[in-house]
Design an enzyme around this catalytic site. Sequence first.
Site, PDB file in Angstrom:
ATOM      1  N   ASP A 194       7.867  20.783   1.243  1.00 55.49           N
ATOM      2  CA  ASP A 194       7.790  20.370  -0.154  1.00 55.49           C
ATOM      3  C   ASP A 194       6.326  20.165  -0.532  1.00 55.49           C
ATOM      4  OD1 ASP A 194       7.947  19.143  -2.635  1.00 55.49           O
ATOM      5  OD2 ASP A 194       9.552  17.774  -2.064  1.00 55.49           O
ATOM      6  N   TYR A 237      10.890  18.965 -17.991  1.00 53.88           N
ATOM      7  CA  TYR A 237       9.934  20.045 -17.730  1.00 53.88           C
ATOM      8  C   TYR A 237       8.789  19.997 -18.737  1.00 53.88           C
ATOM      9  CZ  TYR A 237       8.392  24.786 -16.480  1.00 53.88           C
ATOM     10  OH  TYR A 237       7.666  25.860 -16.060  1.00 53.88           O
TER      11      TYR A 237
END
Length: 257
Positions: free
Chosen positions: A58, A150
């Site tokens: 990640d 987002y």
Amino acid sequence: MSRSYVVTGGGRGIGRAVVERLLVGDTGAVVAIERDPAALAWLDDHPAGARLVGVVGDAADENVAESAADRAQAAGTLAGWVNNAAVFGDASLHTAATGQVLDLIAANLGPAVVGCATAIRRFLRAGTPGAIVNVSSHQARQAVPGCLPYVTAKAGVEGMTRALAVEYGPRGIRVNAVAPGSVDTERYAGFLDSQEAESAARVEREMARLHPLGRVARSQEVAAVIAYLLSDDAGFVTGATVPVDGGRSVLAHDPES
């Protein structure tokens, strides 16, 4: 010593195109961070050989970022870092829990913060100049309904880009961003494939209408701008967000047309 680069989300789409672009020529190495091991399978038989390294993990994990930085500096002088990793998750405040919305914002903003921190610390420790490019989106300024996390994260990425450019410019570190419109990636192609033929054709017509150049971008076109911003040719460019959206962000549809 040759230059090296780190690209997050480097297994697919824009990230892969950036990795491929930076490997052009016989010098330089690229470390690609990717959460999905399958997305790095193409590295195995790539002609760049040892100049191309994959790190599975990640991009928001500082240990993963540090490992990628170690690999890059072992291959050359760390010259650039591209924060491309992104998570696409929609949520609206009236239906989603606040914690879910905040988690989605962090999922997109966190990797960019970690990447910038890791790169800047490495540049300062080595006493070398460096460049960072953050991948934003046209949505940072043109919000799409339902995409609050987002949109918020990408607006934060652009704000961070400006703040870091101001703070670290005197230390020889440049920080810029690119803001793509819609891009013909695997995700976009998969979406079209999931539609009925008539629906897919309608989407493509609408995309052509939204972009003055009449089509969505190719990943390689976004990668070319990122590579430029990393290069010495962009040596006096910092704090900028460059639209790579085929004119989408400047288009206003005429209601009388």
